[in-house]
Design a protein around this motif. Structure first.
Motif, mmCIF file in Angstrom:
data_model
loop_
_atom_site.group_PDB
_atom_site.id
_atom_site.type_symbol
_atom_site.label_atom_id
_atom_site.label_comp_id
_atom_site.label_asym_id
_atom_site.label_seq_id
_atom_site.Cartn_x
_atom_site.Cartn_y
_atom_site.Cartn_z
ATOM 1 N N VAL A 183 43.310 0.760 -75.618
ATOM 2 C CA VAL A 183 44.468 -0.136 -75.740
ATOM 3 C C VAL A 183 44.062 -1.401 -76.505
ATOM 4 C CG1 VAL A 183 45.997 -1.702 -74.454
ATOM 5 C CG2 VAL A 183 45.671 0.652 -73.667
ATOM 6 N N ALA A 184 42.955 -1.999 -76.045
ATOM 7 C CA ALA A 184 42.521 -3.267 -76.637
ATOM 8 C C ALA A 184 42.148 -3.091 -78.105
ATOM 9 C CB ALA A 184 41.340 -3.829 -75.845
ATOM 10 N N MET A 185 41.397 -2.031 -78.406
ATOM 11 C CA MET A 185 40.930 -1.848 -79.784
ATOM 12 C C MET A 185 42.078 -1.502 -80.730
ATOM 13 S SD MET A 185 37.884 -2.714 -79.725
ATOM 14 C CE MET A 185 37.403 -2.259 -81.389
ATOM 15 N N SER A 242 56.411 2.617 -76.645
ATOM 16 C CA SER A 242 55.466 2.728 -75.541
ATOM 17 C C SER A 242 54.859 4.144 -75.470
ATOM 18 C CB SER A 242 56.198 2.353 -74.253
ATOM 19 O OG SER A 242 55.449 2.714 -73.139
ATOM 20 N N ASP A 243 55.705 5.170 -75.648
ATOM 21 C CA ASP A 243 55.209 6.556 -75.613
ATOM 22 C C ASP A 243 54.266 6.826 -76.784
ATOM 23 O OD1 ASP A 243 56.727 6.937 -73.406
ATOM 24 O OD2 ASP A 243 58.287 8.132 -74.384
ATOM 25 N N VAL A 290 46.591 6.078 -77.507
ATOM 26 C CA VAL A 290 45.544 5.747 -76.541
ATOM 27 C C VAL A 290 44.842 7.018 -76.082
ATOM 28 C CG1 VAL A 290 45.131 4.881 -74.189
ATOM 29 C CG2 VAL A 290 46.568 3.572 -75.767
ATOM 30 N N GLU A 334 40.505 3.985 -71.346
ATOM 31 C CA GLU A 334 41.909 3.724 -71.674
ATOM 32 C C GLU A 334 42.123 2.247 -72.013
ATOM 33 O OE1 GLU A 334 44.194 5.324 -68.422
ATOM 34 O OE2 GLU A 334 44.143 7.336 -69.266
ATOM 35 N N VAL A 335 41.557 1.374 -71.200
ATOM 36 C CA VAL A 335 41.696 -0.064 -71.464
ATOM 37 C C VAL A 335 41.012 -0.412 -72.789
ATOM 38 C CG1 VAL A 335 41.170 -2.391 -70.609
ATOM 39 C CG2 VAL A 335 41.782 -0.577 -68.999
ATOM 40 N N PHE A 336 39.843 0.176 -72.997
ATOM 41 C CA PHE A 336 39.106 -0.042 -74.242
ATOM 42 C C PHE A 336 39.971 0.375 -75.447
ATOM 43 C CE2 PHE A 336 36.227 1.291 -77.629
ATOM 44 C CZ PHE A 336 35.293 0.265 -77.656
ATOM 45 N N GLU A 391 38.118 -3.814 -63.271
ATOM 46 C CA GLU A 391 37.858 -2.779 -64.269
ATOM 47 C C GLU A 391 38.409 -3.199 -65.642
ATOM 48 O OE1 GLU A 391 39.149 0.964 -62.790
ATOM 49 O OE2 GLU A 391 37.972 2.118 -64.250
ATOM 50 N N ARG A 427 51.711 -0.024 -67.346
ATOM 51 C CA ARG A 427 51.398 1.406 -67.351
ATOM 52 C C ARG A 427 50.236 1.794 -66.446
ATOM 53 N NH1 ARG A 427 52.785 5.844 -70.710
ATOM 54 N NH2 ARG A 427 54.146 4.761 -72.144
ATOM 55 N N ALA A 473 46.990 -7.553 -74.920
ATOM 56 C CA ALA A 473 47.429 -6.158 -74.918
ATOM 57 C C ALA A 473 46.958 -5.428 -73.660
ATOM 58 C CB ALA A 473 46.899 -5.451 -76.171
ATOM 59 N N THR A 495 43.265 -8.614 -77.797
ATOM 60 C CA THR A 495 42.686 -7.585 -76.911
ATOM 61 C C THR A 495 43.048 -7.921 -75.466
ATOM 62 O OG1 THR A 495 40.563 -8.763 -76.713
ATOM 63 C CG2 THR A 495 40.709 -7.028 -78.397
ATOM 64 N N GLY A 527 32.881 0.565 -69.919
ATOM 65 C CA GLY A 527 34.191 0.096 -69.486
ATOM 66 C C GLY A 527 35.154 1.266 -69.367
ATOM 67 N N ASN A 528 36.388 0.966 -69.025
ATOM 68 C CA ASN A 528 37.408 2.005 -68.871
ATOM 69 C C ASN A 528 37.900 2.446 -70.254
ATOM 70 O OD1 ASN A 528 40.349 2.763 -68.838
ATOM 71 N ND2 ASN A 528 39.894 2.830 -66.652
ATOM 72 N N THR A 568 35.992 -4.253 -68.957
ATOM 73 C CA THR A 568 36.128 -3.626 -70.273
ATOM 74 C C THR A 568 36.338 -4.679 -71.362
ATOM 75 O OG1 THR A 568 37.162 -1.771 -69.138
ATOM 76 C CG2 THR A 568 37.344 -1.801 -71.523
ATOM 77 N N ALA A 584 42.664 -11.018 -83.658
ATOM 78 C CA ALA A 584 42.387 -9.685 -83.116
ATOM 79 C C ALA A 584 41.797 -9.779 -81.710
ATOM 80 C CB ALA A 584 41.441 -8.937 -84.056
ATOM 81 N N GLU A 609 50.981 5.250 -76.168
ATOM 82 C CA GLU A 609 50.223 5.973 -75.155
ATOM 83 C C GLU A 609 49.593 7.230 -75.746
ATOM 84 O OE1 GLU A 609 49.224 4.773 -72.523
ATOM 85 O OE2 GLU A 609 48.325 6.519 -71.564
ATOM 86 N N HIS A 618 45.074 -2.425 -80.467
ATOM 87 C CA HIS A 618 45.872 -3.629 -80.688
ATOM 88 C C HIS A 618 45.213 -4.628 -81.636
ATOM 89 C CE1 HIS A 618 48.860 -2.520 -77.671
ATOM 90 N NE2 HIS A 618 49.595 -3.456 -78.233
ATOM 91 N N THR A 619 43.893 -4.538 -81.807
ATOM 92 C CA THR A 619 43.279 -5.454 -82.773
ATOM 93 C C THR A 619 43.877 -5.204 -84.159
ATOM 94 O OG1 THR A 619 41.432 -3.935 -83.239
ATOM 95 C CG2 THR A 619 41.050 -5.628 -81.559
ATOM 96 N N ILE A 667 33.908 -5.765 -74.676
ATOM 97 C CA ILE A 667 34.342 -5.901 -76.078
ATOM 98 C C ILE A 667 33.965 -7.285 -76.616
ATOM 99 C CG2 ILE A 667 36.373 -6.008 -77.599
ATOM 100 C CD1 ILE A 667 37.676 -3.880 -75.784
#
Lengths: 228, 228
Positions: free
Chosen positions: A166-168, A133-134, A140, A162-164, B190, B182, B174, B171, A159-160, B194, B167, A137, A170-171, B198
């Motif tokens: 995280v999502a990318m 997790s660390d 991210v 951080e969320v962007f 929000e 977190r 994740a 998104t 968009g946000n 995001t 993928a 982060e 993870h792809t 995507i």
């Protein structure tokens, strides 16, 4: 007291020779753990393969769980080092994305046996879950910094951040894991190409001078309506 | 023999009353497992909360692990039902994506306590990992069918459709997991916004009549070079 100090420093041997010995034990443990699984693996087999004394194992590791976590941490560091460029360069971002994705997939493939055999067991450990997790982060935040840099230069990634990120991120992880577990018949290039496409659509298309994609979609829809 | 038959049918009570009782036990188990964790949870506490006899638990579940898996399977089914429309409609795809993402996030948030408390333990079970893996593969094939439909209508989504679907589906998963662990401070809107962005960039932008994004990127680069 002396003993306690020794115990505490166990994980980071200061001398080169200590480093080399720990490395040998770690490599042997990796092989034995993959071959036997956590339950059936025996410390004796690990030390035999590493050609070190039985007690040497306990100089560097508390138990099998401890060495399992060290193996997995090393794998995750390797994946990270492979995927991320030292410095993001906007002028060659497209190449950097392609290289990063390709190298990440290569590293994932090289480590596939360990990932398949040991990842589920390692995730039972709260320490391991915290480590992953660390690490995620940090990735991210690294990507958020990159996106900030891009948006200062006029890129429009919406968009946000951080969320962007995280999502990318993870792809890549999801496609790599799916590849080694379920779709081994695919060539690395095919997986890489698909990921590059997704990253291109979401990041490169937000380059200054591009019309925003959402606007394009609206225009196309209007166009389609006119054609009817 | 009679007993064996009874044991086999345990998971699918044919009578409505049996369904209702199993449901009561399942709901109580969910609460107790979240409150106590798998190790500390006691069957007696579950049956007390459900107001059924101690033995009733074992009519429907083999043990605590079995009921844990039933709880998690139910959660995953709920997430799936929330996120996927019964039928993909090309004419309102943008709305369907937005609704699907929003509903998925809502369902994820509703189930956040169970997901946080029980997911790691449940993943230790090979049966559970198989269940999740099979469910994901069904989602992937569902999305591949949708993409095929789009490409028959002239949409240009490039790359391998299975890798693309893996993928893209991740998104959402994740971002949802990251959100409840977190970044709870973020508003659902929000996170949803995001993710929609995507999905818009990668899918809606491939609509017929759009210039391919990669081509746009190349043009923009040429344009930037000219400006220098």
């Amino acid at each position: 007291m002396e003993k306690m100090r020794l115990r505490r420093s166990r994980h980071e041997p200061v001398q080169d020779r200590g480093h080399r010995t720990r490395r040998k034990v770690l490599l042997a443990a990796r092989k034995i753990l993959v071959r036997r699984g956590l339950q059936a693996a025996r410390v004796e087999e690990i030390t035999n393969l590493a050609r070190v004394g039985y007690g040497t194992f306990y100089k560097y590791f508390r138990n099998k769980q401890d060495v399992l976590e060290a193996v997995m941490e090393e794998v995750f560091h390797q994946l990270n080092d492979a995927g991320f460029p030292a410095q993001v360069e906007v002028s060659r971002l497209e190449d950097q994305i392609r290289e990063g994705i390709t190298n990440y997939l290569k590293a994932y493939y090289r480590n596939r046996e360990v990932l398949l055999a040991l990842q589920p067991a390692s995730l039972m450990s709260p320490r391991m879950r915290r480590f992953i997790s660390d690490m995620r982060e940090k990735d991210v935040q690294w990507m958020v910094d990159g996106l900030t840099k891009l948006s200062e230069q006029g890129w429009r990634i919406r968009g946000n951040p951080e969320v962007f990120s995280v999502a990318m991120l993870h792809t890549a992880e999801a496609a790599a894991q799916d590849w080694i577990t379920r779709r081994q018949h695919l060539k690395l290039e095919e997986v890489a190409e698909t990921l590059c496409e997704i990253w291109s659509c979401t990041i490169l298309a937000s380059r200054p001078g591009q019309r925003p994609v959402a606007a394009l979609a609206v225009e196309a829809r209007a166009d389609n309506l006119r054609k009817r």
